[in-house]
Design a protein around this motif. Structure first.
Motif, PDB file in Angstrom:
ATOM      1  N   THR A  29      70.024  69.166  45.987  1.00 62.33           N
ATOM      2  CA  THR A  29      69.478  70.178  45.082  1.00 62.33           C
ATOM      3  C   THR A  29      69.667  71.596  45.615  1.00 62.33           C
ATOM      4  O   THR A  29      68.812  72.455  45.418  1.00 62.33           O
ATOM      5  CB  THR A  29      67.984  69.905  44.813  1.00 62.33           C
ATOM      6  N   THR A  51      69.142  63.199  45.319  1.00 63.67           N
ATOM      7  CA  THR A  51      68.220  64.029  46.084  1.00 63.67           C
ATOM      8  C   THR A  51      67.489  63.120  47.062  1.00 63.67           C
ATOM      9  O   THR A  51      67.490  61.898  46.901  1.00 63.67           O
ATOM     10  CB  THR A  51      67.206  64.769  45.180  1.00 63.67           C
ATOM     11  N   VAL A 147      85.282  79.261  45.914  1.00 66.42           N
ATOM     12  CA  VAL A 147      84.634  80.162  44.945  1.00 66.42           C
ATOM     13  C   VAL A 147      85.454  80.193  43.649  1.00 66.42           C
ATOM     14  O   VAL A 147      85.530  79.172  42.961  1.00 66.42           O
ATOM     15  CB  VAL A 147      84.369  81.552  45.555  1.00 66.42           C
TER      16      VAL A 147
HETATM   17  N1  LIG Z   1      83.875  76.124  48.596  1.00 68.62           N
HETATM   18  C1  LIG Z   1      83.180  77.157  48.193  1.00 68.62           C
HETATM   19  O1  LIG Z   1      83.717  78.107  47.623  1.00 68.62           O
HETATM   20  C2  LIG Z   1      81.698  77.188  48.359  1.00 68.62           C
HETATM   21  C3  LIG Z   1      80.909  78.185  47.746  1.00 68.62           C
HETATM   22  C4  LIG Z   1      79.528  78.151  47.904  1.00 68.62           C
HETATM   23  C5  LIG Z   1      78.938  77.134  48.664  1.00 68.62           C
HETATM   24  N2  LIG Z   1      79.732  76.206  49.265  1.00 68.62           N
HETATM   25  C6  LIG Z   1      79.155  75.100  50.039  1.00 68.62           C
HETATM   26  O2  LIG Z   1      78.464  74.243  49.122  1.00 68.62           O
HETATM   27  C7  LIG Z   1      77.399  73.585  49.821  1.00 68.62           C
HETATM   28  C8  LIG Z   1      76.111  73.716  49.009  1.00 68.62           C
HETATM   29  O3  LIG Z   1      75.632  75.028  49.073  1.00 68.62           O
HETATM   30  P1  LIG Z   1      74.201  75.429  48.474  1.00 68.62           P
HETATM   31  O4  LIG Z   1      73.892  76.778  49.006  1.00 68.62           O
HETATM   32  O5  LIG Z   1      74.157  75.201  47.036  1.00 68.62           O
HETATM   33  O6  LIG Z   1      73.237  74.336  49.032  1.00 68.62           O
HETATM   34  P2  LIG Z   1      72.429  74.134  50.372  1.00 68.62           P
HETATM   35  O7  LIG Z   1      71.250  75.009  50.335  1.00 68.62           O
HETATM   36  O8  LIG Z   1      73.336  74.154  51.557  1.00 68.62           O
HETATM   37  O9  LIG Z   1      72.010  72.606  50.061  1.00 68.62           O
HETATM   38  C9  LIG Z   1      70.889  72.087  50.620  1.00 68.62           C
HETATM   39  C10 LIG Z   1      70.621  70.752  49.924  1.00 68.62           C
HETATM   40  O10 LIG Z   1      71.657  69.814  50.201  1.00 68.62           O
HETATM   41  C11 LIG Z   1      71.117  68.533  50.060  1.00 68.62           C
HETATM   42  N3  LIG Z   1      71.622  67.612  51.092  1.00 68.62           N
HETATM   43  C12 LIG Z   1      71.536  67.716  52.419  1.00 68.62           C
HETATM   44  N4  LIG Z   1      72.071  66.609  53.014  1.00 68.62           N
HETATM   45  C13 LIG Z   1      72.516  65.823  52.007  1.00 68.62           C
HETATM   46  C14 LIG Z   1      73.130  64.549  51.942  1.00 68.62           C
HETATM   47  N5  LIG Z   1      73.424  63.845  53.043  1.00 68.62           N
HETATM   48  N6  LIG Z   1      73.435  64.050  50.714  1.00 68.62           N
HETATM   49  C15 LIG Z   1      73.170  64.743  49.583  1.00 68.62           C
HETATM   50  N7  LIG Z   1      72.556  65.951  49.582  1.00 68.62           N
HETATM   51  C16 LIG Z   1      72.237  66.464  50.790  1.00 68.62           C
HETATM   52  C17 LIG Z   1      69.602  68.647  50.144  1.00 68.62           C
HETATM   53  O11 LIG Z   1      69.091  68.307  48.841  1.00 68.62           O
HETATM   54  P3  LIG Z   1      67.683  67.562  48.640  1.00 68.62           P
HETATM   55  O12 LIG Z   1      66.642  68.444  49.260  1.00 68.62           O
HETATM   56  O13 LIG Z   1      67.556  67.448  47.169  1.00 68.62           O
HETATM   57  O14 LIG Z   1      67.785  66.219  49.317  1.00 68.62           O
HETATM   58  C18 LIG Z   1      69.370  70.114  50.459  1.00 68.62           C
HETATM   59  O15 LIG Z   1      68.222  70.647  49.822  1.00 68.62           O
HETATM   60  C19 LIG Z   1      77.352  74.203  51.227  1.00 68.62           C
HETATM   61  O16 LIG Z   1      78.038  73.314  52.103  1.00 68.62           O
HETATM   62  C20 LIG Z   1      78.119  75.505  51.073  1.00 68.62           C
HETATM   63  O17 LIG Z   1      78.730  75.904  52.272  1.00 68.62           O
HETATM   64  C21 LIG Z   1      81.091  76.210  49.117  1.00 68.62           C
END
Ligand SMILES: NC(=O)c1ccc[n+]([C@@H]2O[C@H](COP(=O)([O-])OP(=O)(O)OC[C@H]3O[C@@H](n4cnc5c(N)ncnc54)[C@H](OP(=O)(O)O)[C@@H]3O)[C@@H](O)[C@H]2O)c1
Length: 200
Positions: A29, A51, A147
């Motif tokens: 999430t 989640t 992005v």
């Molecule tokens: N490629 C790109 O351009 C790009 C751009 C932006 C972000 N990103 C990447 O996208 C990812 C998400 O970013 P965000 O800021 O939205 O989120 P975030 O804050 O990093 O996500 C945290 C959430 O991930 C979930 N999580 C943790 N371990 C997990 C697992 N083993 N399985 C499933 N869910 C898990 C948890 O959800 P629950 O609390 O619900 O369990 C936690 O609350 C990051 O790795 C970030 O670096 C990439």
């Protein structure tokens, strides 16, 4: 909006766009996954979300997720996603985690489905490894997204305006509460964006 929102939009609309009636899978999430839930529903798709929290599961359903799977209680959540889709698997998986989840994402993905891999390859974190068994059992395409473009931002904003969709804001902190804001984000309790208000 220009980072998590655009990345979510690009994940669904770049490559082979998610079509109405198809199934999208989101992991956890974080703010990006919540945008995917909102956009995939807007596009007429079915959404399965994972989640670790029962309380967040209720909020995911309120946001529009059709099914929620607890990945902490169910380490084989990929198989559960297959069952929820009648054995077909998810057409598009937005992979926000990587090393710990890629094999379950491959198990959850449909034959020739898409897995959009978003982790950026931080050299201080473990890399992604795929076992022979997981590789042999999946024909999904892994696509990388970083992005997106100005055109993605503009088309996303048009869709948001048309549908009146608002981003999910967990909590807004004042600029003098910046440390509390970071601690709150770090706690993992947030559902949606943690905002620090900057006075105009
Ligand atoms: N490629 C790109 O351009 C790009 C751009 C932006 C972000 N990103 C990447 O996208 C990812 C998400 O970013 P965000 O800021 O939205 O989120 P975030 O804050 O990093 O996500 C945290 C959430 O991930 C979930 N999580 C943790 N371990 C997990 C697992 N083993 N399985 C499933 N869910 C898990 C948890 O959800 P629950 O609390 O619900 O369990 C936690 O609350 C990051 O790795 C970030 O670096 C990439």
């Amino acid at each position: 909006m220009p980072c998590a929102g655009v990345t979510a939009w690009h994940s669904l609309m770049g490559g082979e766009p998610l079509a109405p009636g198809q199934t999208a899978l989101t992991l956890g999430t974080g703010a990006l996954s919540l945008f995917v839930v909102q956009f995939a529903k807007m596009l007429g798709a079915e959404v399965i979300a994972t989640t670790s929290s029962a309380a967040k599961a209720d909020r995911l359903k309120a946001l529009g997720a059709d099914h929620v799977v607890n990945y902490a209680e169910n380490p084989e959540w990929g198989l559960t996603v297959r069952e929820l889709t009648g054995g077909r698997g998810a057409d598009l998986v937005v992979e926000t985690n990587g090393p710990d989840t890629i094999e379950q994402s491959m198990c959850a993905a449909a034959l020739y489905g898409q897995i959009v891999l978003l982790i950026t390859g931080n050299p201080r974190r473990p890399g992604i490894e795929i076992s022979n068994a997981a590789y042999a059992a999946s024909l999904a395409t892994i696509r990388r997204v970083f992005v997106g473009s100005r055109a993605h931002f503009e088309s996303m904003n048009r869709a948001l305006t048309l549908h009146g969709t608002r981003p999910v804001i967990d909590r807004v902190f004042g600029f003098d509460e910046v440390h509390e804001a970071f601690r709150h984000y770090e706690s993992g309790a947030a559902f949606g964006k943690v905002v620090i208000r900057v006075a105009a």
